[in-house]
Motif scaffolding. Structure first.
Motif, PDB file in Angstrom:
ATOM      1  N   LEU A   1      49.439  43.303  34.749  1.00  0.00           N
ATOM      2  CA  LEU A   1      49.940  43.717  36.038  1.00  0.00           C
ATOM      3  C   LEU A   1      49.151  43.404  37.317  1.00  0.00           C
ATOM      4  O   LEU A   1      49.489  43.068  38.410  1.00  0.00           O
ATOM      5  N   GLU A   2      47.914  43.284  37.046  1.00  0.00           N
ATOM      6  CA  GLU A   2      46.875  42.967  38.050  1.00  0.00           C
ATOM      7  C   GLU A   2      46.969  41.628  38.456  1.00  0.00           C
ATOM      8  O   GLU A   2      46.804  41.198  39.396  1.00  0.00           O
ATOM      9  N   LYS A   3      47.051  40.719  37.525  1.00  0.00           N
ATOM     10  CA  LYS A   3      47.521  39.348  37.831  1.00  0.00           C
ATOM     11  C   LYS A   3      48.735  39.061  38.514  1.00  0.00           C
ATOM     12  O   LYS A   3      48.930  38.105  39.432  1.00  0.00           O
ATOM     13  N   CYS A   4      49.712  39.940  38.214  1.00  0.00           N
ATOM     14  CA  CYS A   4      51.090  39.750  38.783  1.00  0.00           C
ATOM     15  C   CYS A   4      51.041  40.268  39.916  1.00  0.00           C
ATOM     16  O   CYS A   4      51.532  39.692  41.140  1.00  0.00           O
ATOM     17  N   GLN A   5      50.555  41.156  40.134  1.00  0.00           N
ATOM     18  CA  GLN A   5      50.224  42.212  41.705  1.00  0.00           C
ATOM     19  C   GLN A   5      48.944  42.393  42.041  1.00  0.00           C
ATOM     20  O   GLN A   5      48.588  43.660  41.847  1.00  0.00           O
ATOM     21  N   PRO A   6      48.123  41.370  42.568  1.00  0.00           N
ATOM     22  CA  PRO A   6      46.599  41.510  42.779  1.00  0.00           C
ATOM     23  C   PRO A   6      46.567  42.866  43.683  1.00  0.00           C
ATOM     24  O   PRO A   6      45.356  43.518  43.888  1.00  0.00           O
ATOM     25  N   ASP A   7      47.393  43.194  44.661  1.00  0.00           N
ATOM     26  CA  ASP A   7      47.057  43.970  45.757  1.00  0.00           C
ATOM     27  C   ASP A   7      48.018  45.233  45.621  1.00  0.00           C
ATOM     28  O   ASP A   7      49.300  45.007  45.716  1.00  0.00           O
ATOM     29  N   PRO A   8      47.360  46.473  45.644  1.00  0.00           N
ATOM     30  CA  PRO A   8      46.076  46.887  45.573  1.00  0.00           C
ATOM     31  C   PRO A   8      45.405  46.518  44.338  1.00  0.00           C
ATOM     32  O   PRO A   8      45.817  46.853  43.044  1.00  0.00           O
ATOM     33  N   ALA A   9      44.037  45.943  44.217  1.00  0.00           N
ATOM     34  CA  ALA A   9      43.538  45.521  42.858  1.00  0.00           C
ATOM     35  C   ALA A   9      42.852  46.972  42.226  1.00  0.00           C
ATOM     36  O   ALA A   9      42.468  47.976  42.926  1.00  0.00           O
ATOM     37  N   VAL A  10      43.129  47.189  41.079  1.00  0.00           N
ATOM     38  CA  VAL A  10      42.549  48.363  40.241  1.00  0.00           C
ATOM     39  C   VAL A  10      41.291  47.943  39.382  1.00  0.00           C
ATOM     40  O   VAL A  10      40.668  48.671  38.938  1.00  0.00           O
ATOM     41  N   TYR A  11      41.161  46.527  39.503  1.00  0.00           N
ATOM     42  CA  TYR A  11      39.877  45.966  38.798  1.00  0.00           C
ATOM     43  C   TYR A  11      38.986  45.513  39.769  1.00  0.00           C
ATOM     44  O   TYR A  11      39.419  44.879  40.655  1.00  0.00           O
ATOM     45  N   PRO A  12      37.815  45.940  39.935  1.00  0.00           N
ATOM     46  CA  PRO A  12      36.797  45.641  40.953  1.00  0.00           C
ATOM     47  C   PRO A  12      36.748  43.994  41.005  1.00  0.00           C
ATOM     48  O   PRO A  12      36.646  43.348  39.984  1.00  0.00           O
ATOM     49  N   ALA A  13      36.511  43.415  42.239  1.00  0.00           N
ATOM     50  CA  ALA A  13      36.092  41.968  42.315  1.00  0.00           C
ATOM     51  C   ALA A  13      34.568  41.553  41.966  1.00  0.00           C
ATOM     52  O   ALA A  13      34.386  40.554  41.193  1.00  0.00           O
ATOM     53  N   ASP A  14      33.783  42.601  42.041  1.00  0.00           N
ATOM     54  CA  ASP A  14      32.458  42.327  41.772  1.00  0.00           C
ATOM     55  C   ASP A  14      32.353  42.241  40.399  1.00  0.00           C
ATOM     56  O   ASP A  14      32.535  43.159  39.639  1.00  0.00           O
ATOM     57  N   PRO A  15      31.471  40.916  39.736  1.00  0.00           N
ATOM     58  CA  PRO A  15      31.364  40.985  38.258  1.00  0.00           C
ATOM     59  C   PRO A  15      30.987  42.165  37.519  1.00  0.00           C
ATOM     60  O   PRO A  15      31.369  42.810  36.737  1.00  0.00           O
ATOM     61  N   PHE A  16      29.619  42.569  38.199  1.00  0.00           N
ATOM     62  CA  PHE A  16      29.031  43.852  37.668  1.00  0.00           C
ATOM     63  C   PHE A  16      29.838  45.100  37.649  1.00  0.00           C
ATOM     64  O   PHE A  16      30.123  45.889  36.869  1.00  0.00           O
TER      65      PHE A  16
END
Ligand SMILES: N[C@@H](CCC(=O)N[C@@H](CS)C(=O)NCC(=O)O)C(=O)O
Length: 233
Positions: free
Chosen positions: A80-95
């Protein structure tokens, strides 16, 4: 109007709750189709070879059979995050992303095994089968197994509103979904001992993204459990 997704499972599943919260946050419309873990139909085993709920059907890919379905809440949320990136539920910062995945795993495995197998099931599965709830097992879980898990989360929150940064992430959702499981039957952890965790959970429970699932659970649980159990004694 037909929604683009079907979610197979039960609102009582903390894993379904996680998917529902993510779909609500992202504004994705879905229909729910009940699949009981206590009497799993054969057609569903084709979709979920491990025999678990939830699974998601993407209608534009296929309307029946295993095609067009994804099983496992983490796989579904990643999709779902890939289909609808906004709002993100997985943080962008790698750590931060790695930390969020860890807390999701902590909730989905550590908390689910303790609270699900040690408290929710011994009560609710018995009630569904018109048996006495196994309160001895539930009490042992509440008083011995859950406190160390809550201690860790209290430390991770360290007084903050969110586990990672200052917005809702999958970590907040996954943890709240598991605490909801025990809240439905036994209430909240002691606020004087776990103040940040309880405040975090209460805020999450009130969040719009949980309201459809809250209503679905309330309907089922009210019939079986008119009053929450006091497991602290
Ligand atoms: N890793 C899976 C776990 C799903 C899971 O364990 N679901 C439970 C219901 S809450 C289930 O289907 N159990 C099947 C059974 O007990 O037979 C996910 O995240 O979706």
């Amino acid at each position: 109007m037909t929604a683009p997704y079907i979610l197979y499972g039960s609102p009582l599943s903390p894993f379904q709750r996680k998917v529902e919260a993510v779909m609500a946050l992202k504004g994705l419309a879905y229909d729910c189709e009940e699949v009981s873990v206590m009497a799993m139909p054969d057609w569903y085993k084709e979709i979920s070879p491990l025999g678990r709920i939830p699974s998601l059907r993407v209608r534009e890919i296929a309307e029946d059979g295993a095609a067009g379905t994804i099983t496992d809440s983490s796989a579904i949320c990643g999709y779902l995050e890939k289909c609808q990136p906004d709002p993100a539920v997985y943080p962008a910062d790698p750590f931060d992303y790695g930390r969020a995945l860890w807390l999701e795993e902590y909730a989905d495995t550590g908390m689910a095994i303790a609270g699900g197998l040690g408290l929710f099931r011994p009560i609710i599965f018995n009630l569904f089968q018109r048996k006495e709830p196994d309160l001895d097992t539930a009490r042992k879980t509440w008083n011995e197994k859950l406190p160390p898990l809550w201690d860790y989360l209290e430390g991770e929150l360290d007084g903050a509103d969110h586990f990672i940064g200052d917005t809702i992430s999958i970590a907040d959702i996954a943890v709240a979904c598991q605490i909801a499981q025990t809240d439905m039957l036994a209430g909240l952890p002691d606020k004087s001992r776990w103040p940040a965790l309880v405040a975090h959970y209460q805020a999450m429970r009130e969040h719009d993204c949980f309201q459809r699932n809250n209503a679905g659970c309330a309907k089922i649980v009210a019939k079986l459990v008119p009053d929450k159990f006091d497991l602290s004694a």
